[in-house]
Scaffold this motif. Structure first.
Motif, short mmCIF file in Angstrom:
data_model
loop_
_atom_site.label_atom_id
_atom_site.label_comp_id
_atom_site.label_asym_id
_atom_site.label_seq_id
_atom_site.Cartn_x
_atom_site.Cartn_y
_atom_site.Cartn_z
N VAL A 1 0.85 -1.20 0.00
CA VAL A 1 0.00 0.00 0.00
C VAL A 1 0.88 1.24 0.00
O VAL A 1 0.65 2.17 -0.78
N SER A 2 1.92 1.27 0.83
CA SER A 2 2.77 2.45 0.91
C SER A 2 3.54 2.70 -0.39
O SER A 2 3.86 3.84 -0.72
N ARG A 3 3.80 1.64 -1.16
CA ARG A 3 4.48 1.79 -2.46
C ARG A 3 3.50 2.10 -3.58
O ARG A 3 3.90 2.28 -4.73
N GLY A 4 2.20 2.11 -3.28
CA GLY A 4 1.20 2.38 -4.30
C GLY A 4 0.85 1.16 -5.15
O GLY A 4 0.19 1.28 -6.18
N GLU A 5 1.24 -0.02 -4.70
CA GLU A 5 0.96 -1.25 -5.46
C GLU A 5 -0.43 -1.81 -5.15
O GLU A 5 -0.96 -2.58 -5.94
N LEU A 6 -0.98 -1.42 -4.00
CA LEU A 6 -2.34 -1.81 -3.62
C LEU A 6 -3.07 -0.56 -3.15
O LEU A 6 -2.45 0.36 -2.59
N LEU A 7 -4.38 -0.54 -3.35
CA LEU A 7 -5.19 0.57 -2.85
C LEU A 7 -5.26 0.50 -1.32
O LEU A 7 -5.21 -0.59 -0.74
N PRO A 8 -5.36 1.64 -0.66
CA PRO A 8 -5.40 1.65 0.81
C PRO A 8 -6.54 0.82 1.41
O PRO A 8 -6.41 0.29 2.50
N ASP A 9 -7.65 0.71 0.70
CA ASP A 9 -8.79 -0.06 1.24
C ASP A 9 -8.79 -1.52 0.81
O ASP A 9 -9.79 -2.22 0.97
N THR A 10 -7.67 -2.01 0.30
CA THR A 10 -7.55 -3.40 -0.11
C THR A 10 -7.75 -4.32 1.09
O THR A 10 -7.21 -4.07 2.17
N ASP A 11 -8.53 -5.36 0.90
CA ASP A 11 -8.78 -6.37 1.93
C ASP A 11 -7.79 -7.52 1.72
O ASP A 11 -7.98 -8.34 0.81
N PRO A 12 -6.73 -7.59 2.53
CA PRO A 12 -5.72 -8.64 2.34
C PRO A 12 -6.31 -10.05 2.40
O PRO A 12 -5.91 -10.92 1.64
N MET A 13 -7.27 -10.26 3.30
CA MET A 13 -7.84 -11.60 3.41
C MET A 13 -8.60 -11.98 2.15
O MET A 13 -8.59 -13.13 1.73
N LEU A 14 -9.24 -11.01 1.51
CA LEU A 14 -9.94 -11.30 0.25
C LEU A 14 -8.93 -11.72 -0.82
O LEU A 14 -9.17 -12.67 -1.57
N LEU A 15 -7.80 -11.02 -0.89
CA LEU A 15 -6.77 -11.41 -1.86
C LEU A 15 -6.29 -12.83 -1.61
O LEU A 15 -6.16 -13.64 -2.54
N VAL A 16 -6.04 -13.14 -0.34
CA VAL A 16 -5.59 -14.49 0.02
C VAL A 16 -6.67 -15.52 -0.34
O VAL A 16 -6.37 -16.58 -0.91
N ASP A 17 -7.93 -15.21 -0.02
CA ASP A 17 -9.02 -16.13 -0.34
C ASP A 17 -9.12 -16.39 -1.84
O ASP A 17 -9.30 -17.53 -2.27
N LEU A 18 -9.02 -15.34 -2.63
CA LEU A 18 -9.14 -15.49 -4.09
C LEU A 18 -8.01 -16.34 -4.65
O LEU A 18 -8.25 -17.23 -5.49
N LEU A 19 -6.80 -16.10 -4.20
CA LEU A 19 -5.66 -16.86 -4.72
C LEU A 19 -5.64 -18.29 -4.20
O LEU A 19 -5.40 -19.24 -4.96
N ALA A 20 -5.91 -18.47 -2.92
CA ALA A 20 -5.93 -19.82 -2.35
C ALA A 20 -7.07 -20.63 -2.95
O ALA A 20 -6.92 -21.82 -3.24
N GLY A 21 -8.21 -19.98 -3.16
CA GLY A 21 -9.35 -20.67 -3.77
C GLY A 21 -9.04 -21.12 -5.18
O GLY A 21 -9.40 -22.24 -5.59
N ALA A 22 -8.37 -20.26 -5.93
CA ALA A 22 -8.00 -20.63 -7.30
C ALA A 22 -7.03 -21.81 -7.30
O ALA A 22 -7.17 -22.74 -8.10
N ALA A 23 -6.08 -21.79 -6.40
CA ALA A 23 -5.11 -22.89 -6.31
C ALA A 23 -5.81 -24.18 -5.89
O ALA A 23 -5.57 -25.25 -6.47
#
Length: 96
Positions: free
Chosen positions: A35-57
């Motif tokens: 977030v501090s590097r501008g690679e993710l939006l400040p309101d990004t939900d980290p758990m949602l990202l993990v869920d999406l990637l883990a679910g896909a795997a």
């Protein structure tokens, strides 16, 4: 085959909530730096990202019985982080 199953009952069950809560707590600084590097939006939900990637795997390995190769991982991460929509957007969902 039965013996390992029976012996597994004697171990305490894995607390999935505890496991993922602890894991996310350890990985939270990674998301904060992104977030501090501008690679993710400040309101990004980290758990949602993990869920999406883990679910896909999980779906790919368990149900489709396909390999979790580097090409798939790269495409999955890129899609989760950038979305599947065209790169250039003009307006909101109702824009034509």
């Amino acid at each position: 085959m039965v013996r390992p199953l029976l012996s597994a009952r004697s171990f305490a069950p894995l607390c999935a909530r505890c496991f993922f809560a602890e894991r996310l707590a350890r990985e939270q600084p990674i998301f904060e730096r992104a977030v501090s590097r501008g690679e993710l939006l400040p309101d990004t939900d980290p758990m949602l990202l993990v869920d999406l990637l883990a679910g896909a795997a999980w779906l790919r390995i368990v149900f489709r019985q396909l390999p979790l190769d580097e090409h798939f991982v790269t495409r999955a991460v890129d899609t989760v982080l950038t979305g599947a929509a065209p790169a250039v957007r003009t307006g909101g969902p109702s824009a034509s």
